[in-house]
Design an enzyme around this catalytic site. Structure first.
Site, PDB file in Angstrom:
ATOM      1  CB  ALA A   1      -0.921  -0.003   1.217  1.00  0.00           C
ATOM      2  N   PRO A   2       0.420   2.323  -0.667  1.00  0.00           N
ATOM      3  CG  PRO A   2       0.368   4.505  -1.515  1.00  0.00           C
ATOM      4  CD  PRO A   2       1.196   3.589  -0.652  1.00  0.00           C
TER       5      PRO A   2
ATOM      6  CD  GLU B   1      -0.456  -2.351   3.957  1.00  0.00           C
ATOM      7  OE1 GLU B   1      -0.513  -2.171   5.192  1.00  0.00           O
ATOM      8  OE2 GLU B   1       0.535  -2.039   3.258  1.00  0.00           O
TER       9      GLU B   1
ATOM     10  CB  CYS C   1      11.339   7.615   1.192  1.00  0.00           C
ATOM     11  SG  CYS C   1      10.148   7.240   2.490  1.00  0.00           S
TER      12      CYS C   1
END
Length: 470
Positions: A229-230, A251, A356
């Site tokens: 997800a997403p 997920e 990230c």
């Protein structure tokens, strides 16, 4: 009018610090989410100017039907800066309209005072780094191709040129196929291609993991997205696979799972089976998943590399606050656990791990620890050479954070503010052939002996923890 009350409630939640702009907007009902999101974001951009206009015009003190500043903000925004208040002629709208002339004259006075030649110059454009990042839109090849996408936008008035040259500019990316670049201020809430899943808004760096994993587009392919997800990376994998084979998208969170299912349906990803299960609980020997040859790991991280286009609009947001070290240690331990679990799948040949984050403790240090685990040594995993990991990308890993400094060339980093992307990190583990030299076997054996995994080290130190082994 309910639409404006809903937007005002979002602003109330932001004022009370109940979450980020993105998280709160994502919790709204999907049928009216894009419209509400657009109004909230645009109102926040002009909040300072609109607040002055509202106070000077005495709208709140003279009109009791306007029950809060946030309700006034969304209504006055649409009156002054959009196409007018989009609601029936009820008492709330009438209350604002009685002050229309005064509100407009106060807006003009503020523009003169601030030296603004247009309404747009009153907007808060926020984080300067965000304006150095194009709006990236990946062409969803499950539904159409790059040629058709470019033709569509050219027919809509866009010109092929630098994405920074004008708000009607369009370009293709140099590293990622089927990725379009638009001006940083380009909005997509009214874009039919975005609404129908033909384009997917995805930062360039976020496209790196699926590109590096490069799953085969074959009917026999079995691929896993461990934290899906997403669904941006999942839909990218599906497109690279040509909608062939089988892609299992895990997920664990029920709400995020529903979001994933919705996105995959809109994107036309027919080869994906979404699974509402925690990847760490999946048995690698389960016949359903044991045939997986490629696994994408993009687990929870600090998010320290994200240049948020939205949260700079919150006056209370403090981007300089760092991530606590104990949280980084816990994240790194979890991230290492995910890699080790992925390495247990018997048929897996390639694992891409990405974050990230800009922190080495979540990136190079996790990778270094993973290479020393018994799972990596037993299954003969090593880092893929640079030529298999976007070789033309210039920014690589930090050599000083790797035990073997040469291995940093196998890693990818993206720097916010310098690479026209968000901050990102990508690594790729590949399973080598059995034909090792005796010297390599001995080196790997020593790796296990001299550098025990987190569980062994924790036991040896009787509860003492540090670094990624927290």
């Amino acid at each position: 009018m309910n639409f404006y009350f809903e937007a005002a409630k979002v602003l109330d939640r932001l004022d009370s610090k109940q979450g980020s702009i993105k998280s709160i907007l994502s919790s709204l009902p999907e049928d009216n989410r894009s419209r509400t999101a657009a109004l909230v974001i645009e109102t926040l951009k002009y909040k300072a100017a609109l607040t002055d206009v509202i106070h000077v015009s005495k709208l709140l003190t003279e009109e009791k039907k306007i029950t809060s500043l946030n309700l006034a903000l969304v209504l006055v925004h649409d009156l002054l800066l959009s196409r007018g208040i989009q609601a029936g002629d009820g008492p709330v709208k009438q209350a604002v309209m009685r002050h229309k002339t005064r509100l407009r004259s106060e807006l003009q006075r503020i523009k003169i005072k601030r030296g603004a030649k247009s309404d747009q110059e009153l907007a808060n454009n926020g984080d300067e780094r965000a304006m150095q990042i194009p709006r990236y839109a990946r062409v969803n090849t499950c539904l159409w191709d790059m040629e058709d996408a470019v033709r569509h936008y050219q027919q809509s008035g866009f010109n092929l040129s630098s994405p920074f040259s004008s708000e009607k500019s369009l370009a293709s990316d140099d590293h990622i196929p089927n990725l379009l670049l638009f001006h940083p201020r380009r909005q997509f809430h009214d874009d039919i291609c975005y609404a129908t899943g033909k384009i997917i808004l995805q930062d360039k760096a976020s496209c790196f993991p699926a590109t590096v994993l490069a799953p085969p587009a074959e009917d026999s392919s079995v691929v896993i997205d461990a934290t899906a997800a997403p669904g941006n990376k999942t839909s990218h994998l599906s497109a690279l696979m040509g909608n062939k084979g089988k892609l299992y998208a895990f997920e664990r969170d029920r709400k995020r799972y529903r979001t994933l299912k919705s996105m995959l349906s809109k994107a036309g990803c027919k080869n994906v089976e979404a699974v509402n299960v925690d990847f760490l609980t999946v048995d690698p020997t389960n016949p359903k998943y044991a045939r997986a040859t490629h696994i994408l790991l993009d687990p929870s991280c600090s998010g320290s590399g994200i240049v948020n286009r939205l949260d700079h609009l919150l006056e209370t947001e403090n981007d300089e606050v760092g991530v606590p070290e104990d949280r980084l240690n816990k994240l790194a331990t979890f991230q290492l656990m995910m890699i080790r679990h992925a390495m247990k799948f018997p048929a897996v040949r390639k694992i891409v791990y990405s974050t990230c984050s800009i922190h080495a403790i979540e990136n190079e240090q996790v990778v270094s620890q993973a290479l020393k685990t018994e799972e990596a040594v037993r299954s003969r995993f090593k880092l893929a050479p640079r030529e298999q990991v976007l070789p033309t990308w210039h920014r690589r890993g930090y050599p000083e954070c790797m035990e073997n400094t040469d291995e940093a060339e196998s890693l990818i980093r993206c720097s916010p503010g310098e690479d026209a992307t968000n901050g990102f990190f990508v690594s790729c583990f590949i399973k080598t052939e059995i034909t090792h030299s005796q010297e390599e076997v001995e080196t790997n054996r020593k790796r296990i002996i001299t550098s025990p995994g987190p569980e062994k080290r924790k036991k040896r130190r009787k509860g003492r923890t540090s670094g990624v082994n927290a």
